[in-house]
Motif scaffolding. Structure first.
Motif, PDB file in Angstrom:
ATOM      1  N   MET A  99      31.142 -10.843  22.049  1.00 58.70           N
ATOM      2  CA  MET A  99      31.062 -11.432  23.388  1.00 58.70           C
ATOM      3  C   MET A  99      32.187 -10.948  24.305  1.00 58.70           C
ATOM      4  N   ASN A 100      33.160 -10.249  23.700  1.00 56.04           N
ATOM      5  CA  ASN A 100      34.315  -9.763  24.446  1.00 56.04           C
ATOM      6  C   ASN A 100      35.104 -10.913  25.085  1.00 56.04           C
ATOM      7  N   ILE A 101      35.308 -11.959  24.273  1.00 57.87           N
ATOM      8  CA  ILE A 101      36.091 -13.114  24.717  1.00 57.87           C
ATOM      9  C   ILE A 101      37.117 -13.466  23.646  1.00 57.87           C
ATOM     10  N   ASN A 102      38.016 -14.353  23.961  1.00 58.81           N
ATOM     11  CA  ASN A 102      39.007 -14.826  23.007  1.00 58.81           C
ATOM     12  C   ASN A 102      38.343 -15.850  22.064  1.00 58.81           C
ATOM     13  N   PRO A 103      38.613 -15.787  20.747  1.00 54.00           N
ATOM     14  CA  PRO A 103      38.028 -16.753  19.813  1.00 54.00           C
ATOM     15  C   PRO A 103      38.310 -18.212  20.184  1.00 54.00           C
ATOM     16  N   SER A 104      39.426 -18.447  20.869  1.00 58.02           N
ATOM     17  CA  SER A 104      39.760 -19.831  21.244  1.00 58.02           C
ATOM     18  C   SER A 104      38.722 -20.437  22.191  1.00 58.02           C
ATOM     19  N   LEU A 105      38.045 -19.580  22.962  1.00 55.67           N
ATOM     20  CA  LEU A 105      36.998 -20.085  23.853  1.00 55.67           C
ATOM     21  C   LEU A 105      35.825 -20.632  23.037  1.00 55.67           C
ATOM     22  N   ILE A 106      35.483 -19.949  21.958  1.00 54.56           N
ATOM     23  CA  ILE A 106      34.408 -20.449  21.080  1.00 54.56           C
ATOM     24  C   ILE A 106      34.854 -21.750  20.422  1.00 54.56           C
ATOM     25  N   ILE A 107      36.112 -21.774  19.968  1.00 55.67           N
ATOM     26  CA  ILE A 107      36.644 -22.978  19.314  1.00 55.67           C
ATOM     27  C   ILE A 107      36.695 -24.158  20.285  1.00 55.67           C
ATOM     28  N   HIS A 108      36.819 -23.869  21.572  1.00 52.44           N
ATOM     29  CA  HIS A 108      36.779 -24.922  22.588  1.00 52.44           C
ATOM     30  C   HIS A 108      35.435 -25.661  22.533  1.00 52.44           C
ATOM     31  N   TYR A 109      34.348 -24.924  22.269  1.00 49.85           N
ATOM     32  CA  TYR A 109      33.013 -25.512  22.223  1.00 49.85           C
ATOM     33  C   TYR A 109      32.592 -25.919  20.813  1.00 49.85           C
ATOM     34  N   PHE A 110      33.041 -25.156  19.826  1.00 45.63           N
ATOM     35  CA  PHE A 110      32.696 -25.424  18.421  1.00 45.63           C
ATOM     36  C   PHE A 110      33.987 -25.333  17.618  1.00 45.63           C
ATOM     37  N   LYS A 113      21.098 -27.748  33.638  1.00 49.68           N
ATOM     38  CA  LYS A 113      22.026 -27.661  32.523  1.00 49.68           C
ATOM     39  C   LYS A 113      23.439 -27.461  33.047  1.00 49.68           C
ATOM     40  N   SER A 114      24.396 -28.083  32.380  1.00 53.25           N
ATOM     41  CA  SER A 114      25.791 -27.907  32.771  1.00 53.25           C
ATOM     42  C   SER A 114      26.287 -26.541  32.305  1.00 53.25           C
ATOM     43  N   ILE A 115      27.396 -26.111  32.888  1.00 53.22           N
ATOM     44  CA  ILE A 115      28.017 -24.841  32.488  1.00 53.22           C
ATOM     45  C   ILE A 115      28.356 -24.894  30.995  1.00 53.22           C
ATOM     46  N   LYS A 116      28.821 -26.059  30.543  1.00 58.69           N
ATOM     47  CA  LYS A 116      29.179 -26.224  29.133  1.00 58.69           C
ATOM     48  C   LYS A 116      27.966 -25.972  28.244  1.00 58.69           C
ATOM     49  N   ASP A 117      26.808 -26.563  28.597  1.00 61.52           N
ATOM     50  CA  ASP A 117      25.588 -26.374  27.805  1.00 61.52           C
ATOM     51  C   ASP A 117      25.136 -24.918  27.811  1.00 61.52           C
ATOM     52  N   ILE A 118      25.234 -24.276  28.966  1.00 60.36           N
ATOM     53  CA  ILE A 118      24.836 -22.869  29.091  1.00 60.36           C
ATOM     54  C   ILE A 118      25.738 -21.995  28.215  1.00 60.36           C
ATOM     55  N   ARG A 119      27.045 -22.262  28.276  1.00 61.59           N
ATOM     56  CA  ARG A 119      28.004 -21.470  27.491  1.00 61.59           C
ATOM     57  C   ARG A 119      27.779 -21.677  25.994  1.00 61.59           C
ATOM     58  N   LYS A 120      27.540 -22.916  25.595  1.00 62.69           N
ATOM     59  CA  LYS A 120      27.287 -23.194  24.177  1.00 62.69           C
ATOM     60  C   LYS A 120      26.040 -22.457  23.699  1.00 62.69           C
ATOM     61  N   GLN A 121      24.997 -22.480  24.510  1.00 66.88           N
ATOM     62  CA  GLN A 121      23.745 -21.804  24.175  1.00 66.88           C
ATOM     63  C   GLN A 121      23.968 -20.302  24.028  1.00 66.88           C
ATOM     64  N   GLU A 122      24.771 -19.756  24.920  1.00 67.12           N
ATOM     65  CA  GLU A 122      25.085 -18.325  24.869  1.00 67.12           C
ATOM     66  C   GLU A 122      25.825 -17.984  23.571  1.00 67.12           C
ATOM     67  N   ILE A 123      26.776 -18.813  23.188  1.00 65.95           N
ATOM     68  CA  ILE A 123      27.541 -18.593  21.954  1.00 65.95           C
ATOM     69  C   ILE A 123      26.618 -18.675  20.742  1.00 65.95           C
ATOM     70  N   ILE A 124      25.734 -19.661  20.719  1.00 66.01           N
ATOM     71  CA  ILE A 124      24.798 -19.830  19.598  1.00 66.01           C
ATOM     72  C   ILE A 124      23.898 -18.601  19.467  1.00 66.01           C
ATOM     73  N   LYS A 125      23.405 -18.091  20.604  1.00 64.08           N
ATOM     74  CA  LYS A 125      22.505 -16.925  20.556  1.00 64.08           C
ATOM     75  C   LYS A 125      23.237 -15.689  20.037  1.00 64.08           C
ATOM     76  N   VAL A 126      24.491 -15.502  20.440  1.00 68.32           N
ATOM     77  CA  VAL A 126      25.254 -14.350  19.937  1.00 68.32           C
ATOM     78  C   VAL A 126      25.575 -14.556  18.457  1.00 68.32           C
ATOM     79  N   PHE A 127      25.927 -15.783  18.078  1.00 70.82           N
ATOM     80  CA  PHE A 127      26.182 -16.095  16.668  1.00 70.82           C
ATOM     81  C   PHE A 127      24.940 -15.766  15.839  1.00 70.82           C
ATOM     82  N   TYR A 128      23.777 -16.118  16.360  1.00 70.18           N
ATOM     83  CA  TYR A 128      22.504 -15.827  15.688  1.00 70.18           C
ATOM     84  C   TYR A 128      22.315 -14.318  15.516  1.00 70.18           C
ATOM     85  N   LYS A 129      22.553 -13.545  16.578  1.00 69.56           N
ATOM     86  CA  LYS A 129      22.373 -12.091  16.511  1.00 69.56           C
ATOM     87  C   LYS A 129      23.330 -11.450  15.509  1.00 69.56           C
TER      88      LYS A 129
END
Length: 197
Positions: free
Chosen positions: A39-50, A4-20
Motif C-alpha cells: 500500500m506504500n504506507i507506514n505499518p502504524s496506519l494499518i495498526i491504527h485500524y487493526f 461510508k465514513s473515511i474510516k470505513d473506506i480505509r479499513k475496506q481498502e486495507i482488507i482488500k489489499v490484505f486479501y490480495k
C-alpha cells in the motif's frame, strides 16, 4: 442510507489489499508490514485500524464470507418462480464462484474453524442462512404444486451438501474443461433431486 465514513473506506481498502497479498503468498506468510509495503504506507496506519494481524484476519474472514454470499444472490422476499429456481441452480453450479473468492484462503479459514469457535460460528451462520433461503424458495414452489418434494428443507440441505463437496473437489482440479463438464453433471443431478427436467 448514509455515506461510508473515511474510516470505513480505509479499513475496506486495507482488507482488500490484505486479501490480495494473502491470496498471492498465503495467509501464514502475510504480515501487516507486507500489506503496508504494497500500500506504500507506514505499518502504524494499518495498526491504527487493526491492532493485530488477528483483528485483520477476522475482518478478512467477514469479507470472504460476504463474497461467498454473492454467489447465491437469493432474495428471501421475492416470490420465486420455477424459472427463477433454474437461474439459482445455474448460478450455484457456475464458475463464477471461482472469481469471487480465493479457495485457498476460504479453506484455510474453514480449517481454522475447527479450532476457533468464533470463526466456526461465522461459517455456520452464513451456511445456515443460505440453506434456509433455498428451503423457503423450495417450500413456496412446493405449496404452489410447482414442485413435488416430500421435504423441501431436507432437499435444500442435500443440495448444499452436494454443492460444498463439488466446490471442494473442483477447487483441486486443474483441467478447466473437466470443471465445466462436472458442473453440468452436478447441475443435472440437482435437477433430478428436484424432479425437474
Amino acid at each position: 442510507m448514509g455515506r461510508k465514513s473515511i474510516k470505513d473506506i480505509r479499513k475496506q481498502e486495507i482488507i482488500k489489499v490484505f486479501y490480495k497479498v494473502a491470496k498471492k503468498i498465503g495467509y501464514a506468510n502475510t504480515s501487516i508490514a507486507k500489506v503496508a509495503k504494497v500500500m506504500n504506507i507506514n505499518p502504524s496506519l494499518i495498526i491504527h485500524y487493526f491492532a493485530t494481524k488477528e483483528d485483520l484476519k477476522e475482518a478478512l474472514i467477514d469479507y470472504l464470507l460476504e463474497r461467498y454470499l454473492l454467489i447465491f444472490n437469493i432474495d428471501k422476499e421475492k416470490d420465486y418462480s420455477l424459472t427463477d429456481l433454474y437461474d439459482i441452480i445455474d448460478r450455484l453450479f457456475s464458475k463464477k464462484w471461482n472469481k469471487l473468492f480465493d479457495d485457498s484462503l476460504f479453506y484455510d479459514f474453514y480449517a481454522e474453524s475447527f479450532r476457533n469457535k468464533q470463526i466456526r460460528r461465522k461459517y455456520i451462520t452464513i451456511l445456515d442462512s443460505l440453506r434456509s433461503m433455498l428451503s423457503t424458495i423450495l417450500a413456496k414452489l412446493n405449496d404452489r404444486e410447482q414442485l413435488r418434494l416430500t421435504n423441501p428443507a431436507h432437499t435444500a440441505d442435500l443440495i448444499f451438501i452436494f454443492l460444498d463437496g463439488a466446490y471442494f473437489y473442483l477447487s483441486l482440479v486443474e483441467d478447466k474443461s473437466m470443471v465445466e463438464n462436472r458442473l453440468n453433471q452436478y447441475k443435472e443431478e440437482v435437477y433430478d433431486l428436484l424432479k425437474l427436467t
